[in-house]
Design a protein around this motif. Structure first.
Motif, short mmCIF file in Angstrom:
data_model
loop_
_atom_site.label_atom_id
_atom_site.label_comp_id
_atom_site.label_asym_id
_atom_site.label_seq_id
_atom_site.Cartn_x
_atom_site.Cartn_y
_atom_site.Cartn_z
N SER A 1 36.07 19.97 25.57
CA SER A 1 36.36 20.32 26.96
C SER A 1 35.39 19.65 27.92
O SER A 1 35.76 19.27 29.04
CB SER A 1 36.31 21.84 27.14
OG SER A 1 36.68 22.20 28.45
N SER A 2 34.13 19.48 27.50
CA SER A 2 33.15 18.81 28.36
C SER A 2 33.54 17.35 28.60
O SER A 2 33.35 16.82 29.70
CB SER A 2 31.76 18.87 27.72
OG SER A 2 31.28 20.19 27.66
N ILE A 3 34.09 16.71 27.57
CA ILE A 3 34.55 15.32 27.74
C ILE A 3 35.67 15.27 28.77
O ILE A 3 35.67 14.43 29.68
CB ILE A 3 35.04 14.75 26.40
CG1 ILE A 3 33.86 14.62 25.42
CG2 ILE A 3 35.69 13.38 26.61
CD1 ILE A 3 34.27 14.15 24.03
N LEU A 4 36.63 16.18 28.65
CA LEU A 4 37.74 16.22 29.61
C LEU A 4 37.24 16.54 31.02
O LEU A 4 37.68 15.93 32.00
CB LEU A 4 38.77 17.27 29.17
CG LEU A 4 39.52 16.98 27.88
CD1 LEU A 4 40.40 18.17 27.49
CD2 LEU A 4 40.38 15.72 28.03
N ALA A 5 36.30 17.48 31.11
CA ALA A 5 35.77 17.86 32.42
C ALA A 5 35.06 16.70 33.11
O ALA A 5 35.14 16.55 34.33
CB ALA A 5 34.81 19.05 32.27
N SER A 6 34.40 15.87 32.33
CA SER A 6 33.67 14.74 32.93
C SER A 6 34.62 13.77 33.63
O SER A 6 34.21 13.04 34.54
CB SER A 6 32.86 14.00 31.86
OG SER A 6 33.69 13.33 30.95
N TYR A 7 35.89 13.75 33.23
CA TYR A 7 36.86 12.85 33.84
C TYR A 7 37.67 13.51 34.96
O TYR A 7 38.09 12.84 35.91
CB TYR A 7 37.84 12.33 32.77
CG TYR A 7 37.25 11.28 31.87
CD1 TYR A 7 37.15 9.95 32.27
CD2 TYR A 7 36.77 11.62 30.59
CE1 TYR A 7 36.60 9.00 31.43
CE2 TYR A 7 36.22 10.67 29.75
CZ TYR A 7 36.14 9.36 30.18
OH TYR A 7 35.59 8.41 29.36
N TYR A 8 37.90 14.82 34.86
CA TYR A 8 38.88 15.45 35.75
C TYR A 8 38.31 16.52 36.69
O TYR A 8 39.00 16.94 37.62
CB TYR A 8 40.01 16.08 34.93
CG TYR A 8 40.77 15.08 34.10
CD1 TYR A 8 41.63 14.15 34.71
CD2 TYR A 8 40.64 15.05 32.72
CE1 TYR A 8 42.32 13.23 33.96
CE2 TYR A 8 41.33 14.12 31.95
CZ TYR A 8 42.18 13.21 32.58
OH TYR A 8 42.86 12.28 31.84
N ILE A 9 37.07 16.96 36.48
CA ILE A 9 36.57 18.08 37.27
C ILE A 9 36.44 17.74 38.75
O ILE A 9 36.54 18.61 39.61
CB ILE A 9 35.20 18.57 36.70
CG1 ILE A 9 34.89 19.98 37.20
CG2 ILE A 9 34.08 17.59 37.03
CD1 ILE A 9 33.71 20.62 36.49
N GLU A 10 36.25 16.45 39.06
CA GLU A 10 36.09 16.05 40.47
C GLU A 10 37.37 16.19 41.28
O GLU A 10 37.34 16.14 42.50
CB GLU A 10 35.60 14.60 40.53
CG GLU A 10 34.19 14.40 40.02
CD GLU A 10 33.85 12.94 39.80
OE1 GLU A 10 34.79 12.12 39.80
OE2 GLU A 10 32.67 12.62 39.64
N ARG A 11 38.48 16.36 40.61
CA ARG A 11 39.76 16.45 41.32
C ARG A 11 40.00 17.82 41.94
O ARG A 11 40.94 18.00 42.70
CB ARG A 11 40.91 16.15 40.34
CG ARG A 11 40.83 14.76 39.72
CD ARG A 11 42.06 14.46 38.87
NE ARG A 11 41.99 13.13 38.27
CZ ARG A 11 42.98 12.58 37.58
NH1 ARG A 11 44.12 13.24 37.42
NH2 ARG A 11 42.84 11.37 37.05
N PHE A 12 39.14 18.79 41.61
CA PHE A 12 39.36 20.16 42.07
C PHE A 12 38.14 20.66 42.86
O PHE A 12 37.01 20.33 42.52
CB PHE A 12 39.62 21.08 40.89
CG PHE A 12 40.71 20.62 39.97
CD1 PHE A 12 42.03 20.88 40.27
CD2 PHE A 12 40.40 19.92 38.81
CE1 PHE A 12 43.05 20.45 39.43
CE2 PHE A 12 41.40 19.48 37.96
CZ PHE A 12 42.74 19.75 38.27
N PRO A 13 38.37 21.48 43.89
CA PRO A 13 37.24 22.08 44.62
C PRO A 13 36.41 22.98 43.70
O PRO A 13 36.97 23.71 42.87
CB PRO A 13 37.92 22.90 45.72
CG PRO A 13 39.29 22.31 45.86
CD PRO A 13 39.67 21.84 44.49
N LEU A 14 35.09 22.91 43.84
CA LEU A 14 34.21 23.69 42.97
C LEU A 14 34.47 25.18 43.08
O LEU A 14 34.50 25.90 42.07
CB LEU A 14 32.75 23.39 43.32
CG LEU A 14 32.28 21.95 43.11
CD1 LEU A 14 30.87 21.77 43.67
CD2 LEU A 14 32.32 21.59 41.63
N LYS A 15 34.67 25.64 44.29
CA LYS A 15 34.90 27.07 44.50
C LYS A 15 36.17 27.53 43.79
O LYS A 15 36.22 28.61 43.19
CB LYS A 15 34.97 27.37 46.00
CG LYS A 15 35.05 28.85 46.36
CD LYS A 15 35.01 29.03 47.86
CE LYS A 15 35.16 30.48 48.25
NZ LYS A 15 35.12 30.67 49.72
#
Length: 409
Positions: free
Chosen positions: A62-76
């Motif tokens: 999941s950390s690998i996936l998050a490194s690519y896609y987490i920026e697409r969503f607001p942190l809050k």
């Protein structure tokens, strides 16, 4: 501007602090309760080990996936949704355990995968969200406060979970965990950010988080240091401490428990020290990281050569503040050095690399202890801490690093 107001009087920070506390407590308790239930039903140590292995493997993927896609969503939105989804996952875990069947057992592990998957997104998002809530000159104090409560919950959570699982029905316990997760998400949603905080520029980011991590010199340096320190940190697993207690100190299991507790006491004291003396640490944050590594090296070697159990306890208490101060300063430095848009993705990339490395090093150090001796691996760990300290003092970018001048939030 709130720079003169204590973080303990800032509503947004208190909500974040309480949200993380609920999330951490629920995460620890559900892990303990599931491990206890699995052990009781399988009557094998393999069952609880499988729980930890499943969660660790999922966290890595999941950390690998998050490194690519987490920026697409607001942190809050990530933190808010994570709370609700973790609550649903916790209920699913409880339901499938309640079924008490082979199919339910398998589906319970699927629900655990969901929990770990969400946690891999929650951690970097929370890391990146804190700088939106406090000012730069409050990074160290804020992180120290959050780490302190995590240490307290970690100390109490494992014992509390085992006791609760004996006296409270599983369904009620799972409901409590789900409520804590959901409350964590709701608290995040009530945090009110200013228009400046919300207005993150929508820029298309083409550089992968892995490459960006390597391009930022101070972040690259800290990641290399963490990689070396994975060798040293592997000695503090419960199994290796137990072996050291019996072989080197020549005492029983009760002293093993005392040594574990002593380190946690030191860690909590370290968090308090950093929290209330944050200004002194922030002025020479790089030097502080180097001095902490040097102190850990000296104390670890003394611990390895010592055969007196009382002295071992004292050394462990002294190690706690040293390592905790370094850890808190490092988190604050990373929050300051990584560009706002890339904080979450770069931390996810770091996690996807450092998490499996730590697991491998635990295995390597365990095998080395069996082949060469447990005392040798503690001396090896002390040398690793010294190497990390030398790197911290050698790299000008880290040695001379100071937190950027405070800004308004």
């Amino acid at each position: 501007m709130e720079t003169k107001q204590s973080i303990f009087k800032q509503t947004n920070f208190l909500k974040l602090w309480l949200s993380q506390s609920f999330n951490s407590l629920a995460q620890i308790l559900i892990q303990v309760i599931v491990m206890v239930e699995v052990y009781q039903r399988t009557e094998s140590a393999t069952g609880p080990a499988l729980v930890l292995a499943t969660m660790s493997l999922t966290l890595f993927v999941s950390s690998i996936l998050a490194s690519y896609y987490i920026e697409r969503f607001p942190l809050k939105r990530i933190l808010h949704a994570s709370g609700w989804l973790k609550g649903v996952s916790a209920i699913s875990v409880g339901y499938f355990l309640y079924l008490d069947s082979s199919v339910g057992f398998i589906l319970m592990f699927v629900s655990l995968v969901g929990l770990s998957f969400l946690n891999a997104w929650y951690s970097p998002a929370r890391f990146a969200f804190l700088p939106l809530v406090v000012t730069k000159n409050e990074y160290i104090k804020a992180n120290g406060t959050l780490v302190m409560i995590d240490q307290l919950l970690a100390t109490a959570g494992w014992a509390l979970g085992a006791v609760l699982s004996l006296y409270i029905p599983l369904q009620i316990l799972i409901g409590m965990m789900a409520l804590l997760f959901i409350s964590s998400g709701i608290l995040i949603q009530t945090i009110r950010l200013s228009s400046i905080q919300k207005a993150t520029p929508k820029v298309k980011l083409t550089t992968p988080a892995w490459k960006e991590l390597w391009n930022i010199k101070v972040v690259r340096g800290i990641t290399i240091m963490d990689s070396i320190e994975a060798i040293a940190n592997a000695i503090w697993t419960s199994a290796l401490i137990l072996a050291f207690t019996k072989v080197v100190l020549g005492v029983g299991e009760q002293w093993w428990g005392f040594i574990n507790a002593a380190y946690f006491v030191g860690a909590i004291l370290g968090s308090l020290l950093v929290t209330f003396k944050a200004d002194r640490f922030s002025s020479r944050i790089g030097v502080m990281i180097g001095c902490s590594g040097l102190s850990m090296g000296i104390l670890t070697i003394l611990f390895a050569l010592n055969t007196n159990p009382v002295m071992a306890l004292i050394l462990c208490v002294l190690m706690g503040p040293m390592y905790q101060a370094r850890d808190i300063c490092q988190v604050a430095l990373l929050q300051d050095a990584i560009p706002e848009q890339r904080r979450a993705s770069i931390m996810a990339a770091r996690s996807s690399f450092l998490t499996p490395l730590s697991g491998v090093m635990v295995l390597v150090i365990g095998v080395t202890a069996d082949l060469i001796g447990v005392q040798f691996v503690y001396l090896l760990a002390g040398a690793a801490y010294f190497i990390v300290s030398l790197l911290a003092f050698k790299w000008n970018e880290l040695r001379e690093y100071k937190l950027n001048s405070p800004d308004t939030i």
